[in-house]
Design a protein around this motif. Structure first.
Motif, mmCIF file in Angstrom:
data_model
loop_
_atom_site.group_PDB
_atom_site.id
_atom_site.type_symbol
_atom_site.label_atom_id
_atom_site.label_comp_id
_atom_site.label_asym_id
_atom_site.label_seq_id
_atom_site.Cartn_x
_atom_site.Cartn_y
_atom_site.Cartn_z
ATOM 1 N N VAL A 113 -4.067 9.826 8.742
ATOM 2 C CA VAL A 113 -3.625 11.117 8.211
ATOM 3 C C VAL A 113 -3.464 12.125 9.354
ATOM 4 O O VAL A 113 -2.439 12.795 9.471
ATOM 5 C CB VAL A 113 -4.626 11.625 7.149
ATOM 6 N N LEU A 114 -4.463 12.223 10.191
ATOM 7 C CA LEU A 114 -4.413 13.169 11.313
ATOM 8 C C LEU A 114 -3.274 12.830 12.271
ATOM 9 O O LEU A 114 -2.586 13.737 12.767
ATOM 10 C CB LEU A 114 -5.744 13.179 12.061
ATOM 11 N N GLU A 115 -3.067 11.542 12.520
ATOM 12 C CA GLU A 115 -1.985 11.127 13.419
ATOM 13 C C GLU A 115 -0.612 11.484 12.862
ATOM 14 O O GLU A 115 0.335 11.647 13.614
ATOM 15 C CB GLU A 115 -2.080 9.624 13.704
ATOM 16 N N GLN A 116 -0.512 11.627 11.534
ATOM 17 C CA GLN A 116 0.754 12.007 10.916
ATOM 18 C C GLN A 116 0.945 13.528 10.896
ATOM 19 O O GLN A 116 1.948 14.019 10.395
ATOM 20 C CB GLN A 116 0.833 11.434 9.502
ATOM 21 N N GLY A 117 -0.052 14.273 11.414
ATOM 22 C CA GLY A 117 0.115 15.707 11.599
ATOM 23 C C GLY A 117 -0.303 16.592 10.440
ATOM 24 O O GLY A 117 0.196 17.710 10.312
ATOM 25 N N TYR A 118 -1.207 16.114 9.594
ATOM 26 C CA TYR A 118 -1.712 16.972 8.524
ATOM 27 C C TYR A 118 -3.165 16.633 8.235
ATOM 28 O O TYR A 118 -3.684 15.604 8.644
ATOM 29 C CB TYR A 118 -0.861 16.860 7.258
ATOM 30 N N ASP A 119 -3.802 17.537 7.562
ATOM 31 C CA ASP A 119 -5.178 17.361 7.109
ATOM 32 C C ASP A 119 -5.330 18.228 5.874
ATOM 33 O O ASP A 119 -4.415 18.961 5.504
ATOM 34 C CB ASP A 119 -6.155 17.788 8.209
ATOM 35 N N LEU A 120 -6.471 18.161 5.232
ATOM 36 C CA LEU A 120 -6.716 19.068 4.125
ATOM 37 C C LEU A 120 -8.123 19.612 4.235
ATOM 38 O O LEU A 120 -9.016 18.960 4.779
ATOM 39 C CB LEU A 120 -6.460 18.415 2.764
ATOM 40 N N VAL A 121 -8.277 20.845 3.774
ATOM 41 C CA VAL A 121 -9.569 21.529 3.820
ATOM 42 C C VAL A 121 -9.889 22.054 2.427
ATOM 43 O O VAL A 121 -8.996 22.278 1.613
ATOM 44 C CB VAL A 121 -9.564 22.701 4.836
ATOM 45 N N VAL A 122 -11.168 22.260 2.175
ATOM 46 C CA VAL A 122 -11.593 22.840 0.907
ATOM 47 C C VAL A 122 -11.424 24.349 0.994
ATOM 48 O O VAL A 122 -11.916 24.997 1.912
ATOM 49 C CB VAL A 122 -13.062 22.480 0.592
#
Length: 139
Positions: free
Chosen positions: A49-58
């Motif tokens: 996910v990180l290598e694809q350039g996104y993440d998610l946060v609460v």
């Protein structure tokens, strides 16, 4: 109705408080474990996910405590996805032991660009992978 991802955990002794029930703060940790496994099943590892350039946060978290799960209980964490917006998603987790509801709530995640930490649109491939899990919020 979409598919609801469910992850089963066995309550460990260290997750319980002096009253013999799962300590309230543990429910968000258990939610995070279930979210990680859901994400892995739907999209692959967090590293991918990180290598694809996104993440998610609460961005917001709310939990209602209804009963007390205890040491050695098998706890099912159900993850109904009730909203898939432009930059965020909402999950209404349910924590159950058998048919008994232990806790439930609502967690809002925001998708971000990891280097800048600014919100970003949900990538199309992520949206496509998550859409089968989208349920009617009224259910």
């Amino acid at each position: 109705m979409g598919e609801i991802f469910t992850h089963r955990l066995r309550v460990r002794y260290s997750e319980c408080d002096q009253q013999g029930v799962v300590f309230n703060g543990q429910y968000l940790f258990l939610y995070d474990v279930a979210l990680t496994e859901w994400w892995r099943a739907a999209l692959g590892s967090h590293v991918d996910v990180l290598e694809q350039g996104y993440d998610l946060v609460v961005a917001e978290a709310r939990i209602r405590y209804r009963d007390g799960a205890r040491f050695d209980d098998l706890l099912d964490v159900r993850m109904p996805l009730v909203k898939l917006g432009t930059t965020s998603m909402i999950v209404r987790p349910e924590f159950r032991v058998g048919d008994r509801l232990m806790a439930d709530g609502e967690i809002r995640h925001v998708f971000i660009d990891p280097p800048t930490k600014r919100k970003r649109e949900i990538p199309p491939d992520v949206r496509m992978a998550l859409e089968p899990y989208l349920v009617d919020a009224a259910e």
